[in-house]
Scaffold this motif. Structure first.
Motif, short mmCIF file in Angstrom:
data_model
loop_
_atom_site.label_atom_id
_atom_site.label_comp_id
_atom_site.label_asym_id
_atom_site.label_seq_id
_atom_site.Cartn_x
_atom_site.Cartn_y
_atom_site.Cartn_z
N HIS A 72 0.82 -1.22 0.00
CA HIS A 72 0.00 0.00 0.00
C HIS A 72 0.85 1.27 0.00
N SER A 73 2.18 1.13 0.17
CA SER A 73 3.01 2.33 0.24
C SER A 73 4.45 2.01 -0.15
N ALA A 74 5.11 3.04 -0.68
CA ALA A 74 6.55 3.02 -0.82
C ALA A 74 7.14 3.87 0.30
N TYR A 75 8.46 3.74 0.53
CA TYR A 75 9.14 4.45 1.61
C TYR A 75 10.48 4.95 1.10
N ALA A 76 10.93 6.07 1.68
CA ALA A 76 12.23 6.62 1.33
C ALA A 76 12.85 7.27 2.56
N ILE A 77 14.15 7.15 2.70
CA ILE A 77 14.90 7.87 3.73
C ILE A 77 15.65 8.98 2.99
N VAL A 78 15.31 10.24 3.32
CA VAL A 78 15.77 11.38 2.53
C VAL A 78 16.42 12.42 3.44
N PRO A 79 17.65 12.86 3.14
CA PRO A 79 18.25 13.98 3.89
C PRO A 79 17.54 15.29 3.55
N SER A 80 17.45 16.18 4.54
CA SER A 80 16.83 17.48 4.29
C SER A 80 17.76 18.41 3.52
N ASN A 81 19.06 18.13 3.55
CA ASN A 81 20.06 18.92 2.82
C ASN A 81 21.09 17.96 2.26
N PHE A 82 21.29 18.00 0.96
CA PHE A 82 22.16 17.01 0.32
C PHE A 82 23.64 17.39 0.35
N ASN A 83 23.94 18.63 0.71
CA ASN A 83 25.33 19.09 0.67
C ASN A 83 25.71 19.72 2.00
N SER A 84 25.52 18.96 3.07
CA SER A 84 25.76 19.50 4.40
C SER A 84 26.21 18.39 5.33
N THR A 85 26.90 18.77 6.41
CA THR A 85 27.24 17.83 7.47
C THR A 85 26.37 18.11 8.71
N ASP A 86 25.28 18.83 8.51
CA ASP A 86 24.32 19.09 9.58
C ASP A 86 22.93 19.16 8.95
N PHE A 87 22.22 18.02 8.93
CA PHE A 87 20.93 17.96 8.27
C PHE A 87 19.98 17.07 9.06
N ASN A 88 18.70 17.16 8.73
CA ASN A 88 17.70 16.26 9.29
C ASN A 88 17.54 15.05 8.37
N LEU A 89 17.25 13.92 8.97
CA LEU A 89 16.98 12.71 8.20
C LEU A 89 15.48 12.44 8.28
N THR A 90 14.83 12.34 7.12
CA THR A 90 13.37 12.23 7.09
C THR A 90 12.92 10.90 6.49
N LEU A 91 11.81 10.41 7.00
CA LEU A 91 11.14 9.24 6.43
C LEU A 91 9.98 9.73 5.59
N ARG A 92 9.95 9.35 4.31
CA ARG A 92 8.82 9.66 3.44
C ARG A 92 7.99 8.38 3.28
N PHE A 93 6.66 8.53 3.34
CA PHE A 93 5.79 7.36 3.30
C PHE A 93 4.44 7.75 2.73
N ASN A 94 3.56 6.77 2.59
CA ASN A 94 2.22 6.96 2.04
C ASN A 94 2.27 7.61 0.66
N TYR A 95 3.05 7.04 -0.22
CA TYR A 95 3.00 7.42 -1.63
C TYR A 95 3.07 6.14 -2.46
N GLN A 96 2.49 6.19 -3.65
CA GLN A 96 2.31 4.99 -4.46
C GLN A 96 2.90 5.21 -5.85
N PRO A 97 4.09 4.72 -6.12
CA PRO A 97 4.68 4.87 -7.46
C PRO A 97 3.81 4.26 -8.55
N TRP A 98 3.07 3.20 -8.22
CA TRP A 98 2.20 2.56 -9.23
C TRP A 98 1.00 3.43 -9.57
N LEU A 99 0.77 4.50 -8.79
CA LEU A 99 -0.29 5.46 -9.11
C LEU A 99 0.30 6.80 -9.57
#
Length: 294
Positions: free
Chosen positions: A212-239
């Motif tokens: 029912h869902s895909a998941y991703a672990i995504v940094p809030s800033n891609f070019n930093s040594t001080d960022f938040n790590l976020t979980l993305r959920f409740n999205y459907q690539p098949w839709l």
């Protein structure tokens, strides 16, 4: 004859007491500094372990061939082909929550010999399933985005060999998202209907999983040594959705490093957190931990 301290003796006593006091205060300051540093390290240890455990719990229910690594620009590859230039890990998880009931929400088996397993009619007989429970559970977990009805299909994934690109990650078109994620709706409590003619598989296999869902672990800033790590959920690539579509939860703040790699079927995670000098000592305390997921 009465004796008394001379001025020199008094001065000497005062000097000695001052020396003792200064040494004592330095000891107290050192002890306090060590205490707050130890406390910060303990807190970071716990936070790092809990964050890795949260990620591992989600990855435990992954559809293994669906796991990919993605760059900030959207390019992706199968996890086994990735390197440290990929900063996002993404996967489709089978719907463990809707599986857990008695009888199970979905059995995971297609009766290949049943008359209602029919490619032309686009129906799949999944004996011993309770698809009403499955749809209701998925709906509750996705805020109505997936409930096994038209336009809100779950993904059916046969347990066979797929490439990572077959799971709809490219986001090109809703009707050409890939051959791995077959969109299905509830027909009866133990019959699934493939809802799009384009999704009719070349072959039908006995074993399957529902997602029912895909998941991703995504940094809030891609070019930093001080960022938040976020979980993305409740999205459907098949839709036709991507990880920016719906749910977003901060797993950890002040992350200095998040890396992942796959060795055979094992995923290795490395996470480093720091305290952002919250101790006020002028030193940034950092803790790194690793975890293995099978």
């Amino acid at each position: 004859m009465k004796k008394a301290f001379t001025m020199i003796e008094l001065v000497m006593v005062i000097v000695i007491l001052g020396i003792v006091a200064s040494i004592g205060s330095e000891i107290v300051l050192t002890l306090y500094k060590n205490y707050i540093q130890s406390r910060a390290m303990n807190q970071l240890e716990i936070q790092t372990e809990l964050t890795l455990e949260q990620i591992a719990k989600r990855l435990q229910y992954r559809i293994k061939p669906s796991t990919i690594a993605r760059r900030e620009n959207g390019n992706f590859t199968g996890l086994s082909n990735s390197d440290n230039s990929y900063s996002i890990i993404e996967w489709i998880g089978y719907s463990n929550e809707s599986l857990l009931s008695s009888p199970p929400g979905w059995s995971g088996f297609i009766d290949l010999d049943h008359v209602n397993t029919n490619k032309t009619a686009r129906t799949l007989k999944t004996t011993d399933s309770n698809l009403t429970f499955t749809g209701n559970t998925m709906s509750a977990l996705t805020e109505g985005a997936v409930d096994l009805t038209a336009g809100r299909e779950a993904a059916l994934i046969f347990q066979t060999a797929y490439n990572a690109g077959d799971f709809g990650w490219a986001q090109n078109n809703i009707n050409t998202n890939g051959t791995a994620t077959i969109r299905v709706i509830r027909n009866t409590d133990d019959i699934l209907t493939i809802n799009y003619a384009i999704d009719i598989p070349t072959d039908i296999y006995e074993h399957y999983a529902l997602a029912h869902s895909a998941y991703a672990i995504v940094p809030s800033n891609f070019n930093s040594t001080d960022f938040n790590l976020t979980l993305r959920f409740n999205y459907q690539p098949w839709l036709g959705q991507n990880y920016n579509s719906n749910g977003n939860e901060v797993l950890a703040e002040h992350v200095s490093l998040f890396q992942f790699k796959q060795d055979d079927t094992v995923i290795r995670l490395k996470l480093c957190l720091h305290d952002n000098n919250e101790t006020g000592t002028g030193d940034r305390i950092a803790i790194c931990k690793e975890k293995v997921i099978y």
